[in-house]
Design a protein around this motif. Structure first.
Motif, mmCIF file in Angstrom:
data_model
loop_
_atom_site.group_PDB
_atom_site.id
_atom_site.type_symbol
_atom_site.label_atom_id
_atom_site.label_comp_id
_atom_site.label_asym_id
_atom_site.label_seq_id
_atom_site.Cartn_x
_atom_site.Cartn_y
_atom_site.Cartn_z
ATOM 1 N N VAL A 178 45.491 29.491 40.500
ATOM 2 C CA VAL A 178 44.220 29.675 39.802
ATOM 3 C C VAL A 178 44.543 29.810 38.323
ATOM 4 N N ARG A 179 43.811 29.051 37.515
ATOM 5 C CA ARG A 179 44.098 29.034 36.080
ATOM 6 C C ARG A 179 42.819 29.297 35.303
ATOM 7 N N ALA A 180 42.900 30.194 34.334
ATOM 8 C CA ALA A 180 41.795 30.413 33.401
ATOM 9 C C ALA A 180 42.016 29.488 32.216
ATOM 10 N N ILE A 181 40.988 28.727 31.870
ATOM 11 C CA ILE A 181 41.075 27.754 30.783
ATOM 12 C C ILE A 181 40.100 28.181 29.694
ATOM 13 N N ALA A 182 40.597 28.346 28.493
ATOM 14 C CA ALA A 182 39.723 28.695 27.370
ATOM 15 C C ALA A 182 38.690 27.591 27.176
ATOM 16 N N VAL B 107 36.850 29.133 31.721
ATOM 17 C CA VAL B 107 36.533 28.564 33.027
ATOM 18 C C VAL B 107 37.713 28.888 33.921
ATOM 19 N N GLU B 108 37.431 29.346 35.127
ATOM 20 C CA GLU B 108 38.506 29.626 36.075
ATOM 21 C C GLU B 108 38.535 28.501 37.099
ATOM 22 N N THR C 230 38.745 23.003 41.672
ATOM 23 C CA THR C 230 37.350 23.417 41.804
ATOM 24 C C THR C 230 37.102 24.581 40.859
ATOM 25 N N ILE C 231 35.992 24.519 40.139
ATOM 26 C CA ILE C 231 35.648 25.620 39.240
ATOM 27 C C ILE C 231 35.157 26.775 40.094
#
Length: 184
Positions: A170-174, A151-152, A142-143
């Motif tokens: 939780v992952r931060a995506i460029a 986007v996290e 889920t964003i």
């Protein structure tokens, strides 16, 4: 009578020269007009039709064109899933018709509704999604939030709601790495 004949002859020559100039200018004018057409205009002209978008790292993404923003395309896939595709990730499009939307057809609101704002809508809805990345990876969850350039994503299985126990990380995506986001 001689003057009338001379003027008639000159008018005919002038009209012929204008017609010849117009014939020579038409292809050049058409090329110039085609040079103003953007991919977004071509995709807007395909609204309601089936297209296939070729995206490096992901492959073919196909569906019915629902909407087109300034930097994204929304496709409806089979099974009521929607696919938000970043236009910068599209290498080729198949299925376009001859119809092209007029350049600049989008409204002021449309021009401000970029990919980040569309993703914020998904975050607000708490929709479970698949993030398709340019390296071929697929992340699910889920964003949680959308930043200026990322986007996290709270990672969890698609079939589990976003609950503390289901979240594996939780992952931060460029943002440039995101090719498409598919709703579950």
């Amino acid at each position: 009578m001689r003057w009338e004949q001379l003027f008639t002859d000159l008018e005919a020559q002038f009209a012929e020269q204008e017609a010849a100039d117009a014939r020579l200018e038409a292809p050049s004018r058409a090329r110039a007009e085609h040079g103003q057409v953007r991919l977004a205009d071509r995709l807007r002209g395909a609204r309601g039709g089936q297209v296939s978008l070729r995206c490096p790292g992901v492959g073919e993404l196909a569906g019915r064109v629902v909407d087109v923003g300034v930097d994204w395309v929304l496709l409806a896939e089979a099974g009521e899933r929607e696919l938000l595709v970043a236009q910068r990730a599209v290498a080729a499009v198949a299925g376009l018709t001859a119809v092209t939307a007029p350049a600049g057809e989008e409204s002021a609101v449309d021009r401000h509704l970029d990919l980040r704002r569309a993703l914020r809508g998904l975050a607000r809805d708490r929709a479970a999604v698949q993030c398709l990345l340019g390296d071929g990876g697929v992340l699910t969850g889920t964003i949680d939030r959308v930043g200026a350039d990322f986007v996290e994503l709270a990672e969890h299985p698609l079939d589990a709601p976003r609950r503390r126990g289901a979240v594996t990380g939780v992952r931060a995506i460029a943002l440039p790495a995101v090719v498409a986001v598919r709703t579950a």
